[in-house]
Write a protein that holds these residues in place. Structure first.
Motif, short mmCIF file in Angstrom:
data_model
loop_
_atom_site.label_atom_id
_atom_site.label_comp_id
_atom_site.label_asym_id
_atom_site.label_seq_id
_atom_site.Cartn_x
_atom_site.Cartn_y
_atom_site.Cartn_z
N GLN A 19 -9.25 24.57 72.74
CA GLN A 19 -9.00 25.86 73.16
C GLN A 19 -7.77 26.79 74.77
O GLN A 19 -7.43 28.03 73.81
CB GLN A 19 -9.74 26.37 72.19
CG GLN A 19 -10.31 25.98 71.13
CD GLN A 19 -10.84 24.55 71.01
OE1 GLN A 19 -11.39 24.25 71.89
NE2 GLN A 19 -11.28 24.55 69.94
N ILE A 77 -4.01 26.79 74.71
CA ILE A 77 -3.12 27.36 72.73
C ILE A 77 -2.44 27.40 73.41
O ILE A 77 -0.88 27.81 72.69
CB ILE A 77 -4.97 27.85 72.22
CG1 ILE A 77 -5.62 26.73 71.21
CG2 ILE A 77 -3.82 28.65 71.40
CD1 ILE A 77 -4.56 25.45 70.47
N ILE A 78 -2.87 28.67 74.39
CA ILE A 78 -1.89 29.57 75.11
C ILE A 78 0.00 28.90 76.02
O ILE A 78 0.74 29.40 75.09
CB ILE A 78 -2.29 31.53 76.03
CG1 ILE A 78 -3.04 32.04 74.97
CG2 ILE A 78 -0.67 31.80 76.52
CD1 ILE A 78 -3.97 32.91 75.86
N ASN A 79 -0.89 28.27 76.59
CA ASN A 79 0.34 27.25 76.96
C ASN A 79 1.43 26.51 75.88
O ASN A 79 2.46 26.14 76.16
CB ASN A 79 -0.11 26.19 78.19
CG ASN A 79 -0.47 26.82 79.02
OD1 ASN A 79 -0.52 28.40 79.76
ND2 ASN A 79 -2.43 26.75 79.84
N HIS A 80 -0.22 25.99 75.44
CA HIS A 80 0.97 25.54 73.83
C HIS A 80 1.40 26.32 72.84
O HIS A 80 3.49 25.99 73.37
CB HIS A 80 0.15 25.17 72.99
CG HIS A 80 -0.60 23.27 74.01
ND1 HIS A 80 -1.93 23.52 73.02
CD2 HIS A 80 -0.50 22.23 74.65
CE1 HIS A 80 -2.60 22.08 73.99
NE2 HIS A 80 -1.23 21.59 74.78
N PHE A 81 1.61 27.17 73.03
CA PHE A 81 2.29 28.17 71.60
C PHE A 81 3.44 28.84 72.49
O PHE A 81 4.66 28.53 72.56
CB PHE A 81 1.60 29.27 71.46
CG PHE A 81 2.49 30.32 70.47
CD1 PHE A 81 2.10 30.46 69.32
CD2 PHE A 81 3.06 31.85 71.35
CE1 PHE A 81 2.75 31.40 68.58
CE2 PHE A 81 3.46 32.34 70.28
CZ PHE A 81 2.71 32.18 68.69
N VAL A 82 3.79 28.90 74.12
CA VAL A 82 4.46 29.56 74.84
C VAL A 82 5.81 28.12 74.87
O VAL A 82 6.84 28.90 74.92
CB VAL A 82 4.50 29.83 76.35
CG1 VAL A 82 4.82 30.17 76.82
CG2 VAL A 82 3.62 31.06 76.33
N TRP A 131 -4.02 25.48 65.75
CA TRP A 131 -2.82 25.36 65.66
C TRP A 131 -1.89 25.91 64.72
O TRP A 131 -1.22 26.32 65.42
CB TRP A 131 -3.33 23.58 67.14
CG TRP A 131 -1.33 23.55 67.46
CD1 TRP A 131 -0.67 22.90 66.90
CD2 TRP A 131 -0.76 24.63 68.08
NE1 TRP A 131 0.58 23.10 67.06
CE2 TRP A 131 0.01 24.57 68.19
CE3 TRP A 131 -1.27 25.81 69.57
CZ2 TRP A 131 1.31 24.94 68.54
CZ3 TRP A 131 -0.32 26.16 69.69
CH2 TRP A 131 0.76 25.95 69.26
N LEU A 150 -1.78 29.17 63.94
CA LEU A 150 -1.16 29.90 64.65
C LEU A 150 0.37 29.62 65.61
O LEU A 150 1.54 29.81 65.30
CB LEU A 150 -1.59 29.55 66.58
CG LEU A 150 -2.71 29.65 66.82
CD1 LEU A 150 -3.01 30.20 67.76
CD2 LEU A 150 -3.32 31.62 66.06
N SER A 151 0.72 28.28 64.93
CA SER A 151 2.41 27.65 65.22
C SER A 151 3.24 28.30 64.19
O SER A 151 4.29 27.53 63.94
CB SER A 151 2.77 26.34 65.68
OG SER A 151 2.04 25.51 64.25
#
Length: 280
Positions: free
Chosen positions: A124, A127-132, A215, A218-219
């Motif tokens: 968790q 998450i931000i890094n993954h989304f960017v 995830w 969010l994605s």
């Protein structure tokens, strides 16, 4: 053992059995309540008293979930993502575990410690890094975008390494004397010895991926690209919440995982035991 001691042992055994049964009922009751509520008309679900069994049994909510939603598409997305993640994760983890166990190369120890240290970082937190990153790659609302961040399962690498460490060196030495390459040694010698471990880890990895919610939620923003765990949140109505419909959709979403667990219970238990042993 005299008669009094035998009676005491039987008494304690009965108490433990009774406590186990009570705890099992407490654990299973929410599942039972969810299934039974999905078989009730909506007016029975919202009553202010408890009914253990529906007065009027109905399957209309399941019919609605199947015919009035895109649950078929969500199933296809979940199956594709879960199978893809399982195949890639198991293959890459097997190769990595074999390399760490049997090969000697620069940076091997550093890589091993990095894999162990990854347990300290919850998914968790990334998450931000993954989304960017996924957004920059243009992979939002795609199967690849859903799959990529879920390919991180260091525990599977560790389980494979531990298993390969336990294989007697004589097998590898005999294969090397026959001029076998590393891939041939892995797939012809080591892999046939651990089909049980591979099957157990594959089933658990599939279940993990199928149950993932944060995830995929969010994605994905397009309804037709949602997995089933995310898609069931769309089963609502413009005039309010229909609890029985949502419960029916939730039951349909969890049904494949429940069936997989019932069919492969021993393998799932084996994989959980291996994972717990590594983490412990």
């Amino acid at each position: 053992m005299n008669i009094s001691n035998a009676r005491q042992v039987n008494l304690w055994g009965g108490v433990i059995t009774l406590v186990t049964v009570v705890l099992a009922v407490i654990w299973a009751f929410p599942l039972y309540w969810g299934v039974i509520s999905s078989l009730k008309p909506e007016d029975e679900v919202v009553r202010n008293y408890i009914e253990i069994w529906p007065e009027n049994l109905t399957f209309q909510h399941y019919v609605h979930a199947i015919t009035a939603t895109q649950i078929g598409t969500w199933y296809v997305n979940s199956i594709a993502v879960a199978l893809g993640v399982t195949l890639i994760t198991i293959t890459s983890s097997m190769l990595c575990g074999y390399a760490l166990s049997q090969l000697r190369f620069p940076g091997r120890q550093v890589l091993w410690w990095l894999i162990l240290a990854s347990f300290m970082v919850p998914l968790q937190a990334l998450i931000i890094n993954h989304f960017v990153l996924v957004a920059q790659l243009g992979l939002l609302n795609t199967w690849a975008g859903i799959m990529l961040p879920q390919l991180i399962h260091p525990v599977i690498i560790i389980v494979y390494k531990q298993f390969f460490d336990q294989v007697p060196k004589d097998f590898r030495e005999a294969a090397v004397m026959d001029s076998a390459g590393e891939f041939r040694i892995l797939f012809k010698v080591y892999l046939p010895m651990n089909w049980g471990v591979t099957a157990a880890l594959s089933i658990v990895c599939f279940i993990w991926t199928w149950n993932a919610f944060l995830w995929p939620f969010l994605s994905v923003t397009r309804t037709e690209m949602m997995t089933v765990t995310v898609g069931i949140t769309q089963v609502n109505d413009a005039f309010g919440v229909y609890y029985a419909r949502e419960l029916a959709a939730a039951v349909l979403a969890g049904l494949p995982v429940a069936l997989a667990y019932l069919l492969f219970q021993r393998k799932v238990t084996q994989a959980i035991t291996l994972s717990a042993g590594i983490k412990g």
